[in-house]
Design a protein around this motif. Structure first.
Motif, mmCIF file in Angstrom:
data_model
loop_
_atom_site.group_PDB
_atom_site.id
_atom_site.type_symbol
_atom_site.label_atom_id
_atom_site.label_comp_id
_atom_site.label_asym_id
_atom_site.label_seq_id
_atom_site.Cartn_x
_atom_site.Cartn_y
_atom_site.Cartn_z
ATOM 1 N N ILE A 98 0.832 -1.210 0.000
ATOM 2 C CA ILE A 98 0.000 0.000 0.000
ATOM 3 C C ILE A 98 0.863 1.256 0.000
ATOM 4 C CG2 ILE A 98 -1.639 1.327 1.391
ATOM 5 C CD1 ILE A 98 -2.832 -1.365 2.290
ATOM 6 N N LYS A 99 1.923 1.252 0.824
ATOM 7 C CA LYS A 99 2.800 2.415 0.876
ATOM 8 C C LYS A 99 3.517 2.632 -0.446
ATOM 9 C CE LYS A 99 1.860 3.435 5.101
ATOM 10 N NZ LYS A 99 1.026 4.641 5.383
ATOM 11 N N PHE A 100 3.878 1.526 -1.122
ATOM 12 C CA PHE A 100 4.534 1.650 -2.430
ATOM 13 C C PHE A 100 3.596 2.324 -3.428
ATOM 14 C CE2 PHE A 100 5.731 0.097 -6.610
ATOM 15 C CZ PHE A 100 7.096 0.320 -6.619
ATOM 16 N N ILE A 101 2.320 1.918 -3.394
ATOM 17 C CA ILE A 101 1.344 2.512 -4.319
ATOM 18 C C ILE A 101 1.044 3.953 -3.923
ATOM 19 C CG2 ILE A 101 -1.021 2.337 -5.173
ATOM 20 C CD1 ILE A 101 -0.788 -0.704 -4.777
ATOM 21 N N VAL A 111 13.174 4.230 -8.222
ATOM 22 C CA VAL A 111 14.115 4.113 -7.097
ATOM 23 C C VAL A 111 14.457 2.648 -6.841
ATOM 24 C CG1 VAL A 111 14.452 4.582 -4.647
ATOM 25 C CG2 VAL A 111 13.279 6.261 -6.066
ATOM 26 N N VAL A 112 13.472 1.773 -6.947
ATOM 27 C CA VAL A 112 13.726 0.337 -6.759
ATOM 28 C C VAL A 112 14.640 -0.195 -7.862
ATOM 29 C CG1 VAL A 112 12.621 -1.932 -6.747
ATOM 30 C CG2 VAL A 112 11.598 -0.049 -5.470
ATOM 31 N N PHE A 113 14.470 0.271 -9.086
ATOM 32 C CA PHE A 113 15.368 -0.145 -10.168
ATOM 33 C C PHE A 113 16.799 0.297 -9.890
ATOM 34 C CE2 PHE A 113 11.623 -0.202 -13.295
ATOM 35 C CZ PHE A 113 11.431 -1.557 -13.078
ATOM 36 N N CYS A 114 16.963 1.476 -9.345
ATOM 37 C CA CYS A 114 18.304 1.929 -8.959
ATOM 38 C C CYS A 114 18.924 0.990 -7.927
ATOM 39 C CB CYS A 114 18.239 3.359 -8.407
ATOM 40 S SG CYS A 114 17.855 4.630 -9.636
ATOM 41 N N LEU A 115 18.125 0.560 -6.965
ATOM 42 C CA LEU A 115 18.618 -0.369 -5.951
ATOM 43 C C LEU A 115 19.024 -1.703 -6.573
ATOM 44 C CD1 LEU A 115 19.063 -1.185 -2.988
ATOM 45 C CD2 LEU A 115 16.643 -1.838 -2.912
ATOM 46 N N ILE A 116 18.198 -2.233 -7.471
ATOM 47 C CA ILE A 116 18.478 -3.536 -8.077
ATOM 48 C C ILE A 116 19.750 -3.489 -8.916
ATOM 49 C CG2 ILE A 116 17.631 -5.254 -9.723
ATOM 50 C CD1 ILE A 116 14.788 -4.538 -8.755
ATOM 51 N N PHE A 117 19.854 -2.510 -9.813
ATOM 52 C CA PHE A 117 21.029 -2.419 -10.681
ATOM 53 C C PHE A 117 22.290 -2.098 -9.868
ATOM 54 C CE2 PHE A 117 17.773 -1.299 -14.020
ATOM 55 C CZ PHE A 117 17.876 -2.510 -14.683
ATOM 56 N N GLY A 118 22.159 -1.230 -8.882
ATOM 57 C CA GLY A 118 23.310 -0.895 -8.048
ATOM 58 C C GLY A 118 23.826 -2.098 -7.272
ATOM 59 N N LEU A 208 26.620 6.636 -9.686
ATOM 60 C CA LEU A 208 25.468 7.229 -10.374
ATOM 61 C C LEU A 208 24.157 6.798 -9.734
ATOM 62 C CD1 LEU A 208 24.125 8.752 -12.751
ATOM 63 C CD2 LEU A 208 24.299 6.622 -14.051
ATOM 64 N N PHE A 209 24.012 5.528 -9.432
ATOM 65 C CA PHE A 209 22.766 5.040 -8.840
ATOM 66 C C PHE A 209 22.575 5.579 -7.424
ATOM 67 C CE2 PHE A 209 23.307 1.396 -11.929
ATOM 68 C CZ PHE A 209 22.272 1.806 -12.750
ATOM 69 N N VAL A 260 17.749 3.665 -0.167
ATOM 70 C CA VAL A 260 18.503 3.048 -1.270
ATOM 71 C C VAL A 260 19.886 3.665 -1.386
ATOM 72 C CG1 VAL A 260 18.569 2.768 -3.782
ATOM 73 C CG2 VAL A 260 16.440 2.366 -2.534
ATOM 74 N N ALA A 261 19.973 4.971 -1.285
ATOM 75 C CA ALA A 261 21.270 5.646 -1.380
ATOM 76 C C ALA A 261 22.214 5.206 -0.259
ATOM 77 C CB ALA A 261 21.067 7.164 -1.337
ATOM 78 N N MET A 262 21.691 5.048 0.950
ATOM 79 C CA MET A 262 22.545 4.617 2.069
ATOM 80 C C MET A 262 23.056 3.193 1.872
ATOM 81 S SD MET A 262 20.869 6.283 5.514
ATOM 82 C CE MET A 262 19.215 5.701 5.201
ATOM 83 N N ILE A 263 22.184 2.309 1.388
ATOM 84 C CA ILE A 263 22.603 0.919 1.159
ATOM 85 C C ILE A 263 23.717 0.862 0.119
ATOM 86 C CG2 ILE A 263 21.854 -1.320 0.255
ATOM 87 C CD1 ILE A 263 19.091 -0.709 1.463
#
Length: 299
Positions: A98-101, A111-118, A208-209, A260-263
């Motif tokens: 629900i929070k994602f939506i 943002v999730v794609f950035c996490l996955i590729f990174g 970059l990510f 995501v940036a911190m991870i």
């Protein structure tokens, strides 16, 4: 006179017989009374036993109930805990969904794609750096022993069969041994720069990510605030219920972007530390290799 005496004897005998009959009747009556009392006593004793057994039976049932009741309670509590755990897991998943939506599927997905590729690039670099790490002291010792036994060709064979950037640098330097020590030194320095570039490959994409995820989070903040002001303009009232939707979008996108940036930043700094360690080891081992080259060039 004789007749009177006879009559008197007869009357006495009759009286005796009457008394005997009376005594017999009394004895018979007493026997019947005692017999009846005995029967009544037996009946009363039997009834008392039956009542005692009936009284003990509920106690036993109560005891069984008391023994069974805790087991049933434990099983019921276990079932309740399992149901509660399943409900909690399901509710957690539903809350995240629900929070994602609510945060806006567009920005949150980016943002999730950035996490996955990174993370994919970080894992690839970690594997590469682990394979690039080698025991330089052991390698130098093997090169020295092989050179002493079979010359520079044997040393080149050791470098060829060893994985990692340090062995590659050694191979490039020893392959120019015939051209002199200075050429070997320049070759080692030049090829060291090449290997450093290979070690740092894809780090720029990880960086970059890191920046992109945080910027997308802040962009979602701006979009959420714009939505909030649009609602205020449409309704004409600045109440909490009107601006809550836009502010929620702003906060959720910012939260995900920063997480995501911190991870990715943690993995990025770890990779930099590993590369610095390998480069330092590379420089020290290159100096030791030049010492070996100088030693055998004087012979």
């Amino acid at each position: 006179a004789f007749g009177c005496i006879k009559n008197l004897n007869i009357q006495k005998n009759v009286l005796k017989i009457t008394k005997l009959n009376t005594n017999l009747k009394q004895k018979t009556t007493m026997k019947k009374f005692f017999a009846m009392m005995t029967v009544v006593a037996f009946l009363g004793f039997g009834a008392a036993n039956v009542m005692a057994q009936e009284a003990e039976a509920p106690v036993a049932n109560d005891t069984t109930t008391e023994v069974v009741a805790p087991e049933a309670a434990v099983e019921e509590a276990a079932v309740v805990e399992e149901v509660a755990a399943a409900t909690e897991e399901q509710s957690m998943y539903q809350v995240l969904k629900i929070k994602f939506i609510e945060g806006g599927a567009g920005f949150m997905s980016l943002v999730v794609f950035c996490l996955i590729f990174g993370l994919a690039l970080c894992i690839e670099r970690i594997i590469y750096l682990n394979l690039a790490n080698v025991n330089t002291n052991k390698l130098l010792k093997r090169i020295d022993e092989a050179w002493a036994k079979g010359g520079v060709e044997a040393a080149l064979e050791i470098c060829r069969n060893t994985r990692g950037p340090i062995a590659s640098i050694f191979y490039q330097g020893l392959s120019r041994y015939d051209e002199g020590v200075e050429v070997v030194e320049k070759s080692v320095a030049s090829y060291g720069s090449v290997q450093l570039g290979l070690l740092e490959r894809n780090l720029s994409w990880i960086s970059l990510f890191i920046g992109l995820s945080s910027m997308l989070g802040f962009l979602g903040t701006i979009v959420g605030m714009i939505q909030a002001f649009d609602k205020i303009q449409q309704v004409g009232d600045m109440s909490a219920s009107v601006v809550a939707g836009g502010i929620k979008v702003a906060l959720l996108t910012t939260l995900l972007g920063l997480v995501v940036a911190m991870i990715l930043q943690v993995f990025y700094n770890y990779l930099l530390a590993r590369i610095d360690s390998i480069v330092t080891d590379m420089e020290d081992s290159s100096i030791s290799l030049l010492d070996i080259v100088v030693k055998y060039s004087k012979k």
